[in-house]
Design a protein around this motif. Sequence first.
Motif, PDB file in Angstrom:
ATOM      1  N   UNK A   9       0.837  -1.188   0.000  1.00 42.78           N
ATOM      2  CA  UNK A   9       0.000   0.000   0.000  1.00 42.78           C
ATOM      3  C   UNK A   9       0.878   1.247   0.000  1.00 42.78           C
ATOM      4  N   UNK A  10       0.609   2.138  -0.935  1.00 38.71           N
ATOM      5  CA  UNK A  10       1.450   3.313  -1.114  1.00 38.71           C
ATOM      6  C   UNK A  10       1.443   4.238   0.097  1.00 38.71           C
ATOM      7  N   UNK A  11       0.322   4.365   0.766  1.00 42.16           N
ATOM      8  CA  UNK A  11       0.225   5.304   1.864  1.00 42.16           C
ATOM      9  C   UNK A  11       0.833   4.782   3.153  1.00 42.16           C
ATOM     10  N   UNK A  12       1.214   3.511   3.175  1.00 42.23           N
ATOM     11  CA  UNK A  12       1.877   2.976   4.345  1.00 42.23           C
ATOM     12  C   UNK A  12       0.931   2.792   5.520  1.00 42.23           C
ATOM     13  N   UNK A  13       1.483   2.940   6.721  1.00 38.61           N
ATOM     14  CA  UNK A  13       0.736   2.660   7.935  1.00 38.61           C
ATOM     15  C   UNK A  13       0.439   3.938   8.709  1.00 38.61           C
ATOM     16  N   UNK A  14      -0.300   3.766   9.787  1.00 41.62           N
ATOM     17  CA  UNK A  14      -0.607   4.893  10.662  1.00 41.62           C
ATOM     18  C   UNK A  14       0.668   5.437  11.296  1.00 41.62           C
ATOM     19  N   UNK A  15       1.619   4.566  11.573  1.00 42.10           N
ATOM     20  CA  UNK A  15       2.898   5.036  12.127  1.00 42.10           C
ATOM     21  C   UNK A  15       3.663   5.856  11.098  1.00 42.10           C
ATOM     22  N   UNK A  16       3.591   5.485   9.829  1.00 39.36           N
ATOM     23  CA  UNK A  16       4.202   6.312   8.779  1.00 39.36           C
ATOM     24  C   UNK A  16       3.517   7.668   8.713  1.00 39.36           C
ATOM     25  N   UNK A  17       2.214   7.676   8.958  1.00 41.68           N
ATOM     26  CA  UNK A  17       1.477   8.940   8.943  1.00 41.68           C
ATOM     27  C   UNK A  17       1.953   9.857  10.076  1.00 41.68           C
TER      28      UNK A  17
ATOM     29  N   UNK B 285      -3.190   2.744   6.104  1.00 38.37           N
ATOM     30  CA  UNK B 285      -3.955   3.929   5.736  1.00 38.37           C
ATOM     31  C   UNK B 285      -4.194   3.903   4.227  1.00 38.37           C
ATOM     32  N   UNK B 286      -5.450   4.037   3.830  1.00 35.77           N
ATOM     33  CA  UNK B 286      -5.847   4.026   2.425  1.00 35.77           C
ATOM     34  C   UNK B 286      -6.291   5.430   2.012  1.00 35.77           C
ATOM     35  N   UNK B 287      -6.801   5.532   0.793  1.00 33.16           N
ATOM     36  CA  UNK B 287      -7.317   6.813   0.324  1.00 33.16           C
ATOM     37  C   UNK B 287      -8.477   7.268   1.202  1.00 33.16           C
ATOM     38  N   UNK B 288      -8.659   8.595   1.270  1.00 35.25           N
ATOM     39  CA  UNK B 288      -9.730   9.204   2.061  1.00 35.25           C
ATOM     40  C   UNK B 288      -9.612   8.860   3.542  1.00 35.25           C
ATOM     41  N   UNK B 289      -8.373   8.550   3.976  1.00 31.43           N
ATOM     42  CA  UNK B 289      -8.088   8.256   5.383  1.00 31.43           C
ATOM     43  C   UNK B 289      -8.889   7.075   5.914  1.00 31.43           C
ATOM     44  N   UNK B 290      -9.164   6.114   5.049  1.00 32.62           N
ATOM     45  CA  UNK B 290      -9.720   4.839   5.492  1.00 32.62           C
ATOM     46  C   UNK B 290      -8.580   3.997   6.045  1.00 32.62           C
ATOM     47  N   UNK B 291      -8.788   3.369   7.171  1.00 30.39           N
ATOM     48  CA  UNK B 291      -7.729   2.535   7.747  1.00 30.39           C
ATOM     49  C   UNK B 291      -8.233   1.120   7.994  1.00 30.39           C
ATOM     50  N   UNK B 292      -7.299   0.165   7.928  1.00 28.96           N
ATOM     51  CA  UNK B 292      -7.633  -1.250   8.074  1.00 28.96           C
ATOM     52  C   UNK B 292      -6.601  -1.941   8.956  1.00 28.96           C
TER      53      UNK B 292
END
Length: 392
Positions: free
Chosen positions: A176-184, A243-250
């Motif tokens: 996933x390009x946006x990485x994780x919440x920790x990357x955020x 973290x996905x597009x539109x700040x959806x997280x899984x």
Amino acid sequence: MGLLDVAAEHRWAVMPWLTTAAIAVLFLVVSVVTVIVCCIRMRRNRRDALFAAVPSELDDLAVYGSVADATASYTGQVRAVAEAFVQEHPTYYLEGPFIGIGRRSDKHFFSLTSYDGIPFVLSLAPCLGSPMPGAAVDLFNSICRKFVEHPNISCPLTCAYVPPPHECVAAVCAWRRKGSLRDRLHVGANPARTAHEKYTARAARPLSAKQIAHFGRQILEGLLFLRQQGFPYYNLHCGNVLVYDNDVCRLADLESGILCQQPQASSFIRRFYPRVDYDVICFGSLLYEMTYGEELESVASIRTATRAASVNCAAIQDVLQSIFCPWAGGSPSVKDLCDTPPFRDVELPLTKRRKICLSPEEAHLLEEASNSWQARVLTWGTPRDVSPPCDV
């Protein structure tokens, strides 16, 4: 005119055509070679661009000490296991190892690419006596296919059991390009770098109260779903939240629960469990990291951070207090947290999902993994903390 003269004249008439044909063939060969070389370069460039955004779902960490000392050793035997996996799954191409991308020294990661250029990651995790080996892997894959529709759950694409002498479980996950919440949290961190480069060498920035509520509610929804299915997750932390597009997280790294791997918050779980639900403890640690921009190390750090930092949402402080000081009014459940401000005020899009029905064999696997985890929880982390209650 003699026969020799006619033959010579015919030969000279044909020569220009032969020369032209030879040049055309040569040009065609050069063109084909050029196209092949360009395709190879484009594939490498595309791969490098994709690899520059490796998600930190790979970072299924346990607290084993300093991040800088956690570089995994990729021996020839480990690579041979990865190569054997690719031979059995010819849809993937083995690119190479990722070294130091997570803190677990016993878990190895390799980059894969499908033949149409889509990037994946292969993880090799030890079984550690878990109920996962053999036919149980097929049951786990079946469970994941039933969970994949949930908007806050990220399942591995496939898992495979690797028998002795290199007994482990191989899992393939999408990148996933946006990485994780920790990357955020660590703004500007390149997810493809080692954990030390991403997190230790770069300061984190706390999220806003609105972001904390938005991400927190989705995480709680994922936890609640797993609890309702009897799935032993146990390893929630910012690196396992994609973290996905539109700040959806899984929630990712589901296999770690079945494999009974030591969770990152093991020290806190050992201190508070069973007084506080283990998923609530992990969520509290994650909530602290989102709020203060640093990983939770001790109850003392909760007291210090709460008094020193200016958090723009008192409700978040109240949640932290309710989790880590349950004797002040009782420990909340995951469902209670969903109904607690600021998380209850978050509106999530309605999604229609089919009812999940686990087979008796699948339910037995989850129960067996949960029992195995319960037997190990008191052996993890530091000795039980008997310090007085915190006064957050």
